[in-house]
Design a protein around this motif. Sequence first.
Motif, PDB file in Angstrom:
ATOM      1  N   ASP A 162       0.829  -1.200   0.000  1.00 51.94           N
ATOM      2  CA  ASP A 162       0.000   0.000   0.000  1.00 51.94           C
ATOM      3  C   ASP A 162       0.868   1.256   0.000  1.00 51.94           C
ATOM      4  O   ASP A 162       0.568   2.228  -0.699  1.00 51.94           O
ATOM      5  CB  ASP A 162      -0.921   0.014   1.225  1.00 51.94           C
ATOM      6  CG  ASP A 162      -2.021  -1.037   1.135  1.00 51.94           C
ATOM      7  OD1 ASP A 162      -2.352  -1.440   0.000  1.00 51.94           O
ATOM      8  OD2 ASP A 162      -2.529  -1.457   2.185  1.00 51.94           O
ATOM      9  N   GLY A 163       1.923   1.240   0.789  1.00 53.64           N
ATOM     10  CA  GLY A 163       2.819   2.381   0.820  1.00 53.64           C
ATOM     11  C   GLY A 163       3.492   2.612  -0.513  1.00 53.64           C
ATOM     12  O   GLY A 163       3.645   3.759  -0.964  1.00 53.64           O
ATOM     13  N   THR A 164       3.896   1.530  -1.173  1.00 52.39           N
ATOM     14  CA  THR A 164       4.510   1.650  -2.496  1.00 52.39           C
ATOM     15  C   THR A 164       3.525   2.263  -3.485  1.00 52.39           C
ATOM     16  O   THR A 164       3.870   3.181  -4.249  1.00 52.39           O
ATOM     17  CB  THR A 164       4.960   0.269  -2.996  1.00 52.39           C
ATOM     18  OG1 THR A 164       5.932  -0.261  -2.080  1.00 52.39           O
ATOM     19  CG2 THR A 164       5.572   0.366  -4.378  1.00 52.39           C
ATOM     20  N   ARG A 222       3.050   6.036  -2.752  1.00 52.09           N
ATOM     21  CA  ARG A 222       4.171   6.865  -3.203  1.00 52.09           C
ATOM     22  C   ARG A 222       4.198   6.993  -4.720  1.00 52.09           C
ATOM     23  O   ARG A 222       4.557   8.047  -5.258  1.00 52.09           O
ATOM     24  CB  ARG A 222       5.485   6.295  -2.664  1.00 52.09           C
ATOM     25  CG  ARG A 222       5.675   6.529  -1.154  1.00 52.09           C
ATOM     26  CD  ARG A 222       7.033   6.078  -0.675  1.00 52.09           C
ATOM     27  NE  ARG A 222       7.154   4.617  -0.671  1.00 52.09           N
ATOM     28  CZ  ARG A 222       6.751   3.844   0.325  1.00 52.09           C
ATOM     29  NH1 ARG A 222       6.178   4.371   1.388  1.00 52.09           N
ATOM     30  NH2 ARG A 222       6.901   2.522   0.264  1.00 52.09           N
ATOM     31  N   GLU A 223       3.830   5.929  -5.418  1.00 48.20           N
ATOM     32  CA  GLU A 223       3.792   5.995  -6.877  1.00 48.20           C
ATOM     33  C   GLU A 223       2.733   6.974  -7.369  1.00 48.20           C
ATOM     34  O   GLU A 223       2.850   7.521  -8.485  1.00 48.20           O
ATOM     35  CB  GLU A 223       3.506   4.607  -7.447  1.00 48.20           C
ATOM     36  CG  GLU A 223       4.669   3.625  -7.294  1.00 48.20           C
ATOM     37  CD  GLU A 223       4.297   2.222  -7.740  1.00 48.20           C
ATOM     38  OE1 GLU A 223       3.075   1.979  -7.956  1.00 48.20           O
ATOM     39  OE2 GLU A 223       5.197   1.375  -7.860  1.00 48.20           O
ATOM     40  N   HIS A 224       1.715   7.186  -6.566  1.00 53.96           N
ATOM     41  CA  HIS A 224       0.625   8.081  -6.963  1.00 53.96           C
ATOM     42  C   HIS A 224       0.668   9.413  -6.206  1.00 53.96           C
ATOM     43  O   HIS A 224      -0.306  10.180  -6.258  1.00 53.96           O
ATOM     44  CB  HIS A 224      -0.721   7.393  -6.719  1.00 53.96           C
ATOM     45  CG  HIS A 224      -0.994   6.255  -7.640  1.00 53.96           C
ATOM     46  ND1 HIS A 224      -0.426   4.999  -7.455  1.00 53.96           N
ATOM     47  CD2 HIS A 224      -1.747   6.157  -8.770  1.00 53.96           C
ATOM     48  CE1 HIS A 224      -0.839   4.188  -8.416  1.00 53.96           C
ATOM     49  NE2 HIS A 224      -1.631   4.859  -9.227  1.00 53.96           N
ATOM     50  N   ALA A 247      -9.911  -0.063   3.722  1.00 53.79           N
ATOM     51  CA  ALA A 247     -11.021   0.773   3.248  1.00 53.79           C
ATOM     52  C   ALA A 247     -10.522   2.004   2.485  1.00 53.79           C
ATOM     53  O   ALA A 247     -10.893   2.190   1.309  1.00 53.79           O
ATOM     54  CB  ALA A 247     -11.929   1.163   4.400  1.00 53.79           C
ATOM     55  N   PRO A 248      -9.694   2.880   3.095  1.00 56.95           N
ATOM     56  CA  PRO A 248      -9.220   4.031   2.312  1.00 56.95           C
ATOM     57  C   PRO A 248      -8.365   3.629   1.121  1.00 56.95           C
ATOM     58  O   PRO A 248      -8.454   4.247   0.058  1.00 56.95           O
ATOM     59  CB  PRO A 248      -8.434   4.864   3.332  1.00 56.95           C
ATOM     60  CG  PRO A 248      -8.090   3.917   4.431  1.00 56.95           C
ATOM     61  CD  PRO A 248      -9.236   2.962   4.499  1.00 56.95           C
ATOM     62  N   MET A 249      -7.552   2.574   1.268  1.00 53.09           N
ATOM     63  CA  MET A 249      -6.746   2.146   0.124  1.00 53.09           C
ATOM     64  C   MET A 249      -7.638   1.592  -0.986  1.00 53.09           C
ATOM     65  O   MET A 249      -7.379   1.813  -2.176  1.00 53.09           O
ATOM     66  CB  MET A 249      -5.733   1.094   0.550  1.00 53.09           C
ATOM     67  CG  MET A 249      -4.551   1.643   1.336  1.00 53.09           C
ATOM     68  SD  MET A 249      -3.631   2.969   0.506  1.00 53.09           S
ATOM     69  CE  MET A 249      -3.237   2.221  -1.071  1.00 53.09           C
ATOM     70  N   GLY A 250      -8.692   0.891  -0.625  1.00 53.18           N
ATOM     71  CA  GLY A 250      -9.619   0.384  -1.624  1.00 53.18           C
ATOM     72  C   GLY A 250     -10.288   1.518  -2.385  1.00 53.18           C
ATOM     73  O   GLY A 250     -10.479   1.437  -3.606  1.00 53.18           O
ATOM     74  N   ARG A 284      -7.555   3.135  -4.724  1.00 55.85           N
ATOM     75  CA  ARG A 284      -7.258   2.262  -5.861  1.00 55.85           C
ATOM     76  C   ARG A 284      -8.427   2.239  -6.843  1.00 55.85           C
ATOM     77  O   ARG A 284      -8.230   2.261  -8.067  1.00 55.85           O
ATOM     78  CB  ARG A 284      -6.950   0.846  -5.366  1.00 55.85           C
ATOM     79  CG  ARG A 284      -5.620   0.716  -4.617  1.00 55.85           C
ATOM     80  CD  ARG A 284      -5.470  -0.710  -4.084  1.00 55.85           C
ATOM     81  NE  ARG A 284      -4.321  -0.869  -3.211  1.00 55.85           N
ATOM     82  CZ  ARG A 284      -3.088  -1.158  -3.635  1.00 55.85           C
ATOM     83  NH1 ARG A 284      -2.852  -1.321  -4.932  1.00 55.85           N
ATOM     84  NH2 ARG A 284      -2.108  -1.303  -2.762  1.00 55.85           N
ATOM     85  N   THR A 285      -9.649   2.191  -6.320  1.00 54.90           N
ATOM     86  CA  THR A 285     -10.821   2.173  -7.185  1.00 54.90           C
ATOM     87  C   THR A 285     -10.911   3.448  -8.006  1.00 54.90           C
ATOM     88  O   THR A 285     -11.160   3.419  -9.214  1.00 54.90           O
ATOM     89  CB  THR A 285     -12.105   1.996  -6.353  1.00 54.90           C
ATOM     90  OG1 THR A 285     -12.051   0.745  -5.674  1.00 54.90           O
ATOM     91  CG2 THR A 285     -13.342   2.024  -7.253  1.00 54.90           C
TER      92      THR A 285
END
Length: 384
Positions: free
Chosen positions: A218-220, A223-225, A370-373, A376-377
Motif C-alpha cells: 500500500d505504501g509503495t 508513493r507511486e501516486h 477501506a481508504p486504500m480500496g 485504488r478504485t
Amino acid sequence: MLSLGENPVTDREDTAVPRAGDGVTSALLAALRSDPPPPFSLYRYLPLPDGPGPGEPAWEERGIDVDQTNHSVVVGERIVVKWMAVPAPLPHPTLVAFAHLTEAGFEHTAPPYAALTVVGSSGAERLLALVTGYLPEARDGWEWCVDEAEAGRTAFAATLGRLAADLHLALATFPPAGAQAPPASSPASPPASAPASALSDRAERALEEALGLTDGEDGTWLREHADALRARLEPLADAVGGATIRIHGDFHVGQILQWRDGYAVIDFDGNPTVAEAEPYQPAARDVAQLTTSLEHVAQVAIKRRGTAPSAAATWAATARETLLSAYRERLRAEGRPELLDERLIGPFEIEQECRELIYSARHLPRWRYAPMGVLRTRFTEETP
C-alpha cells in the motif's frame, strides 16, 4: 463528591466509569430532577421524561453493546446516559452544539436532556455525563448502510443529503468565531471565509503524514501516486477561501443512526484524530467526509459481505451523487446555496482518505483496506 447510590462520582480522572445495573445511572437521573450540589453543575436542554409512576417498577438499566471510548447506559428504554471515561474539560463542543441545535429547532438527533459537569480541585470544569433520549430500534451506520450497499439500494442517500443540509442550515446560524451568540432563530449572517493557504497546508501535511505512515504494498502504491494525489489537492490553494460555518467535524455514516422513526445525527464531539481542529470550516469538509464514508461502506461490503467490487463501486457512485444532489437542492430551496463550495469537495475527499490512513496507522491497522480500496478504485476507474 456527589453520592449516587452506593457509588460516588468525583472529579478524579481514574474514577471507575458507572456501569449498567450498579444503580449509579438511575440515581443520577433521580438527582437531576433537582439542582445538584456544588461542585457539580447541570446544563439543561429539553425536559427529562417523567419517571416511573407510583407503584410502577423501577426502570431497568442495560449497557449498549458497541465498541466506544466512553460507556453508555440505557435506562427504561427511554434515556441514554453517556459517562465520560475521562472527564472532558470545558468548553466542550457537544454542550455548545446541544444548546444551539435545541434553540434552532433541529430535531434530527437524539433529544438532548442534560449534561452533568464538575469543578475539580484544579478549578477546571469538566464534563462527567451526557443525558439524551433513547432512539428505539437504532442501528449504527456501519450496519444499516452496509446492508443498503449489499442490497444495491440507494434511495436512502437522498434522505441523508437533506438531513446533512438541514444540519448545516442550523449550524450556519452560529455566530462567527469569537462573536457573542445571538438567538439561533436570528437571521443568519454571511459566513466568514476560510484562508485558502490554511486549507492547502493542512491537506498537504495530511498527505505527507499518510505517505510516511503507510508501509508495504500500500505504501509503495501511495508513493507511486503521490504526484497525482497532490494534483487533486491543488484546488485548495487556488480557492479564494470558501465560506465557513460551524461544522459537525466528524461527519460519517457511523454518526447517523437509523431508528424506528428515521435517521438521527449523533456525536458532536468533533474529530478525535485531528489535533486542534477548527470548529468553523467550509461545509464541504463535512460533506466530503460523508461522501467518502459511503465509499468506505462499499469497501466493507466487498470485504465482509462478498459484494462484487464492480457492483460496490457503482453503488457508491450512485449513492454519492444522489446525496449531493439532494443536499444542493435543499440549500437552494432554503436560499442558502452559497454554503457549499463545490470546488472543495474533491480535494477534501482526497484529504479525508489520507486522514483515514493516518488513523489506521495509529489506531486501527485493519481499517487500512477501506481508504486504500477507495483510492485504488478511483484511480483505476479514471485510467483509460
